[in-house]
Design an enzyme around this catalytic site. Structure first.
Site, short mmCIF file in Angstrom:
data_model
loop_
_atom_site.label_atom_id
_atom_site.label_comp_id
_atom_site.label_asym_id
_atom_site.label_seq_id
_atom_site.Cartn_x
_atom_site.Cartn_y
_atom_site.Cartn_z
N PRO A 81 0.79 -1.24 0.00
CA PRO A 81 0.00 0.00 0.00
C PRO A 81 0.82 1.29 0.00
CG PRO A 81 0.07 -0.93 2.20
CD PRO A 81 0.85 -1.87 1.32
N CYS A 82 1.55 1.55 -1.07
CA CYS A 82 2.34 2.77 -1.12
C CYS A 82 1.43 4.01 -1.18
CB CYS A 82 3.32 2.74 -2.29
SG CYS A 82 2.52 2.56 -3.87
#
Lengths: 202, 160
Positions: free
Chosen positions: A170-171
């Site tokens: 989940p950047c």
């Protein structure tokens, strides 16, 4: 008889259609025999069409439409294997979990990850990023601190920009100090959509 | 992988670029009902060997040479199949009929020996030059010419 008359036994257009028809069962057989090193498929999502690639180790890439398909394919050939084939079954789990994330409130992914498309530094950054949960946010500096490189916030930003497995790693949960969204490889609109979905952004 | 020689394309791209030609070749070389099976065997063999391909710029010939071998093997296998002594079973209902079952050309093509049939298809369906047919069938150019000419002569006799 003119030997060229033989052509009428197999008209070109019909051959293309029948070959295309035989491709699906070919892919299934190839996957069953363990000959597909990288299975790829596409799916629709609220952030546009997603390209998903899976190896025997796990999910190796998720790509947005903004990325050139040719580059994504070439990267897989270079860094994993040229045996890349469109095959539905091996990508089922990944597509199902993404589908659930978008439409059924799935908060975490239980997929194996193949990190072969990551540099060593990106690997450590993305591992730290994976621990930022659904609905949470972290800053670039916090990720830098977590990997014991407190001064490397910029390099962290670059590593996140190179994330080969967005959404699942989940950047999009990493933001600027002031809470500004700063940037996203898939474009800020996609980052906003994901953060709204998670309730982090209203 | 050495940067000196051209990179392999993804297998999917190679498949899409060559499948129509291979299927066309096999339709006439082994017949429309058997083409599907041999098509899959040929591409599965190609997939197995793909990472070790040495000439990525000749993939179109490479897959046709695999398909040629598979077509010839297929005919040899069918020839070895024991012939039932009692009444042959009825043809299964779902056995797809040839493209044009009434076409007498099919009967003529079926009567060719495997290597002649394969050579004739390369020449007259795919329009390949003799040098290439020789390469695809791993024989000399003279042998390729002889196979094409004997096969074509026989077809003409049967069709006259």
């Amino acid at each position: 008889m003119n030997a060229k008359e033989l052509k009428r036994l197999a008209p070109a257009a019909k051959s293309e259609a029948r070959a295309r028809g035989a491709t699906g069962s070919l892919a299934a057989r190839a996957a069953g025999e363990g000959l597909v090193d990288v299975a790829v498929a596409t799916m629709d999502s609220p952030v546009g069409e997603l390209f998903v690639a899976v190896t025997s180790k796990g999910l190796v890439t998720v790509a947005y439409e903004t990325e050139s398909r040719e580059e994504v394919w070439q990267r897989l050939v270079r860094q994993v294997s040229p045996r890349v084939l469109e095959a539905a079954a091996p990508t089922d789990d990944a597509r199902r979990e993404l589908e659930e994330y978008f439409r059924a409130g799935r908060r975490r992914f239980d997929l194996g990850i193949d990190d072969r498309l990551m540099s060593a530094f990106a690997r450590s950054v993305l591992r730290a990023t994976s621990s930022v949960g659904f609905g949470e946010l972290a800053t670039y500096g916090e990720i830098a601190a977590r990997i014991d490189r407190p001064k490397a916030a910029r390099a962290v930003g670059r590593a996140l920009g190179s994330n080969p497995i967005p959404i699942v790693i989940p950047c999009h949960r990493i933001v600027g100090v002031s809470g500004s969204l700063t940037g996203y490889a898939g474009g800020l609109a996609r980052k906003q959509t994901l953060l709204r979905l998670e309730g982090s952004l209203t | 992988m050495s940067g000196a020689h051209r990179m392999l394309p993804p297998f999917q791209e190679f498949l899409e670029a060559n499948r129509a030609t291979v299927y066309r070749f096999l339709t006439v070389a082994v017949g429309p009902t058997e083409a599907d099976d041999v098509f899959q065997e040929a591409f599965l063999a190609a997939l197995r060997a793909f990472p070790r391909v040495e000439e990525p710029d000749k993939l179109d010939r490479w897959i046709l040479s695999i398909a040629s071998r598979k077509a010839i093997d297929h005919h040899r296998r069918s020839a070895r199949r024991p012939i039932p002594t009692d009444d042959p079973p009825e043809r299964p209902v779902d056995d797809p009929a040839p493209a044009d079952p009434g076409d007498p050309l099919w009967e003529a093509v079926r009567s060719l020996p495997p290597r002649q049939r394969v050579a004739v298809v390369h020449r007259h369906v795919l329009d390949r030059p003799y040098a290439e047919i020789a390469e695809l069938m791993e024989c000399s150019e003279e042998t390729a010419r002889a196979n094409v000419s004997h096969g074509t002569k026989r077809l003409r006799e049967l069709m006259s």
